[in-house]
Design a protein around this motif. Structure first.
Motif, PDB file in Angstrom:
ATOM      1  N   GLY A   1       0.794  -1.220   0.000  1.00 35.35           N
ATOM      2  CA  GLY A   1       0.000   0.000   0.000  1.00 35.35           C
ATOM      3  C   GLY A   1       0.825   1.268   0.000  1.00 35.35           C
ATOM      4  N   GLY A   2       2.132   1.140  -0.096  1.00 35.74           N
ATOM      5  CA  GLY A   2       3.001   2.316  -0.054  1.00 35.74           C
ATOM      6  C   GLY A   2       2.734   3.324  -1.154  1.00 35.74           C
ATOM      7  N   ALA A   3       2.423   2.841  -2.352  1.00 39.36           N
ATOM      8  CA  ALA A   3       2.181   3.754  -3.476  1.00 39.36           C
ATOM      9  C   ALA A   3       0.995   4.676  -3.182  1.00 39.36           C
ATOM     10  N   ASP A   4      -0.112   4.102  -2.733  1.00 36.88           N
ATOM     11  CA  ASP A   4      -1.291   4.912  -2.431  1.00 36.88           C
ATOM     12  C   ASP A   4      -1.021   5.861  -1.262  1.00 36.88           C
ATOM     13  N   PHE A   5      -0.330   5.364  -0.239  1.00 42.49           N
ATOM     14  CA  PHE A   5      -0.019   6.184   0.938  1.00 42.49           C
ATOM     15  C   PHE A   5       0.807   7.406   0.539  1.00 42.49           C
ATOM     16  N   PHE A   6       1.886   7.189  -0.206  1.00 46.08           N
ATOM     17  CA  PHE A   6       2.762   8.307  -0.549  1.00 46.08           C
ATOM     18  C   PHE A   6       2.156   9.213  -1.614  1.00 46.08           C
ATOM     19  N   GLU A   7       1.286   8.682  -2.463  1.00 44.50           N
ATOM     20  CA  GLU A   7       0.562   9.528  -3.411  1.00 44.50           C
ATOM     21  C   GLU A   7      -0.366  10.472  -2.648  1.00 44.50           C
ATOM     22  N   ALA A   8      -1.083   9.937  -1.666  1.00 45.82           N
ATOM     23  CA  ALA A   8      -1.967  10.774  -0.845  1.00 45.82           C
ATOM     24  C   ALA A   8      -1.154  11.807  -0.066  1.00 45.82           C
ATOM     25  N   LEU A   9       0.003  11.404   0.420  1.00 41.27           N
ATOM     26  CA  LEU A   9       0.860  12.314   1.183  1.00 41.27           C
ATOM     27  C   LEU A   9       1.331  13.476   0.315  1.00 41.27           C
ATOM     28  N   THR A  10       1.748  13.185  -0.920  1.00 46.77           N
ATOM     29  CA  THR A  10       2.221  14.258  -1.796  1.00 46.77           C
ATOM     30  C   THR A  10       1.074  15.135  -2.294  1.00 46.77           C
ATOM     31  N   GLU A  11      -0.133  14.590  -2.359  1.00 46.51           N
ATOM     32  CA  GLU A  11      -1.281  15.395  -2.777  1.00 46.51           C
ATOM     33  C   GLU A  11      -1.762  16.324  -1.664  1.00 46.51           C
ATOM     34  N   THR A  12      -1.792  15.821  -0.435  1.00 48.52           N
ATOM     35  CA  THR A  12      -2.313  16.630   0.674  1.00 48.52           C
ATOM     36  C   THR A  12      -1.266  17.576   1.259  1.00 48.52           C
ATOM     37  N   LYS A  13       0.018  17.248   1.088  1.00 50.21           N
ATOM     38  CA  LYS A  13       1.128  18.084   1.542  1.00 50.21           C
ATOM     39  C   LYS A  13       0.971  18.597   2.984  1.00 50.21           C
ATOM     40  N   PRO A  14       0.814  17.704   3.946  1.00 51.78           N
ATOM     41  CA  PRO A  14       0.702  18.172   5.337  1.00 51.78           C
ATOM     42  C   PRO A  14       2.028  18.762   5.812  1.00 51.78           C
ATOM     43  N   ASP A  15       1.958  19.676   6.746  1.00 49.75           N
ATOM     44  CA  ASP A  15       3.165  20.235   7.348  1.00 49.75           C
ATOM     45  C   ASP A  15       3.668  19.237   8.385  1.00 49.75           C
ATOM     46  N   LEU A  16       4.799  18.625   8.130  1.00 49.28           N
ATOM     47  CA  LEU A  16       5.339  17.619   9.026  1.00 49.28           C
ATOM     48  C   LEU A  16       6.492  18.167   9.879  1.00 49.28           C
ATOM     49  N   THR A  17       6.560  19.482   9.969  1.00 51.51           N
ATOM     50  CA  THR A  17       7.584  20.093  10.805  1.00 51.51           C
ATOM     51  C   THR A  17       7.460  19.562  12.231  1.00 51.51           C
ATOM     52  N   GLY A  18       8.572  19.136  12.795  1.00 47.88           N
ATOM     53  CA  GLY A  18       8.577  18.605  14.148  1.00 47.88           C
ATOM     54  C   GLY A  18       8.477  17.092  14.197  1.00 47.88           C
ATOM     55  N   LEU A  19       8.084  16.462  13.092  1.00 47.96           N
ATOM     56  CA  LEU A  19       7.990  15.006  13.043  1.00 47.96           C
ATOM     57  C   LEU A  19       9.378  14.425  12.763  1.00 47.96           C
ATOM     58  N   ARG A  20       9.762  13.437  13.555  1.00 43.25           N
ATOM     59  CA  ARG A  20      11.017  12.725  13.310  1.00 43.25           C
ATOM     60  C   ARG A  20      10.681  11.387  12.676  1.00 43.25           C
ATOM     61  N   PHE A  21      11.525  10.966  11.742  1.00 45.21           N
ATOM     62  CA  PHE A  21      11.274   9.701  11.064  1.00 45.21           C
ATOM     63  C   PHE A  21      12.583   8.968  10.785  1.00 45.21           C
ATOM     64  N   ALA A  22      12.453   7.667  10.560  1.00 45.73           N
ATOM     65  CA  ALA A  22      13.562   6.825  10.158  1.00 45.73           C
ATOM     66  C   ALA A  22      13.051   5.887   9.072  1.00 45.73           C
ATOM     67  N   VAL A  23      13.954   5.479   8.172  1.00 45.38           N
ATOM     68  CA  VAL A  23      13.544   4.638   7.045  1.00 45.38           C
ATOM     69  C   VAL A  23      14.442   3.407   6.962  1.00 45.38           C
ATOM     70  N   PHE A  24      13.790   2.253   6.880  1.00 41.68           N
ATOM     71  CA  PHE A  24      14.481   0.994   6.621  1.00 41.68           C
ATOM     72  C   PHE A  24      13.969   0.482   5.285  1.00 41.68           C
ATOM     73  N   GLY A  25      14.857   0.454   4.284  1.00 44.03           N
ATOM     74  CA  GLY A  25      14.481  -0.001   2.956  1.00 44.03           C
ATOM     75  C   GLY A  25      14.941  -1.420   2.685  1.00 44.03           C
ATOM     76  N   LEU A  26      14.111  -2.145   1.971  1.00 40.86           N
ATOM     77  CA  LEU A  26      14.458  -3.497   1.529  1.00 40.86           C
ATOM     78  C   LEU A  26      14.473  -3.498   0.011  1.00 40.86           C
ATOM     79  N   GLY A  27      15.498  -4.099  -0.547  1.00 37.96           N
ATOM     80  CA  GLY A  27      15.605  -4.154  -1.994  1.00 37.96           C
ATOM     81  C   GLY A  27      16.594  -5.220  -2.409  1.00 37.96           C
ATOM     82  N   ASP A  28      16.916  -5.216  -3.678  1.00 39.54           N
ATOM     83  CA  ASP A  28      17.850  -6.185  -4.235  1.00 39.54           C
ATOM     84  C   ASP A  28      18.782  -5.442  -5.189  1.00 39.54           C
ATOM     85  N   SER A  29      20.075  -5.479  -4.898  1.00 41.58           N
ATOM     86  CA  SER A  29      21.048  -4.731  -5.699  1.00 41.58           C
ATOM     87  C   SER A  29      21.187  -5.282  -7.117  1.00 41.58           C
ATOM     88  N   TYR A  30      20.555  -6.393  -7.398  1.00 41.73           N
ATOM     89  CA  TYR A  30      20.513  -6.919  -8.759  1.00 41.73           C
ATOM     90  C   TYR A  30      19.810  -5.916  -9.687  1.00 41.73           C
TER      91      TYR A  30
END
Length: 154
Positions: free
Chosen positions: A67-96
């Motif tokens: 569901g990440g695509a829909d979540f981030f599409e909604a996030l970029t459309e609504t553009k909430p002010d996230l000032t003050g929010l701290r976040f961390a990202v753990f990505g999974l992928g394949d270097s192939y």
């Protein structure tokens, strides 16, 4: 301290990794784990979380898994002010693939563009390495905890 752990997955690896991160945070940080497919961007600000942890796999041509695509599409459309929010990202992928961990990079860019502050480095698990993503995530989560500001004494 409260954390909201959000994951996007196709195969279940990101969900298992999010759960492993939650277990590392337990005792220090109260956390909730949710699938991005079942979450709206409002959850990041309405949950009262001190930290949002995104665990996302890259799928297809550098796309968000689950569901990440829909979540981030909604996030970029609504553009909430996230000032003050701290976040961390753990990505999974394949270097192939040339789009190795693109979803994690995109997530970090979107959140910082909206005013959020990243804690620690974006983790980039490589499925081709043979390393267990949960073990890598546990070590990374300890580093994120260490990078968080100390709570203010009352």
């Amino acid at each position: 301290m409260n954390a909201l752990i959000l994951y996007g997955t196709e195969t279940g690896n990101a969900e298992a990794t999010a759960t492993a991160i939650s277990q590392v945070l337990a005792g220090t940080v109260d956390s909730e784990v949710h699938d991005l497919a079942d979450t709206t961007p409002d959850a990041m600000t309405q949950a009262g979380a001190d930290l949002v942890v995104l665990v996302t796999a890259t799928h297809g041509e550098g796309d968000f898994a689950g569901g990440g695509a829909d979540f981030f599409e909604a996030l970029t459309e609504t553009k909430p002010d996230l000032t003050g929010l701290r976040f961390a990202v753990f990505g999974l992928g394949d270097s192939y693939y040339t789009t190795f961990n693109q979803a994690g990079e995109t997530a970090a860019t979107i959140l910082t563009t909206l005013g959020a502050t990243q804690v620690g480095d974006t983790a980039r698990h490589d499925a081709s390495s043979g390393d267990d993503p949960e073990e890598i995530a546990e070590e990374w989560a300890r580093e994120v905890l260490a990078a968080l500001p100390a709570p203010v004494a009352s």
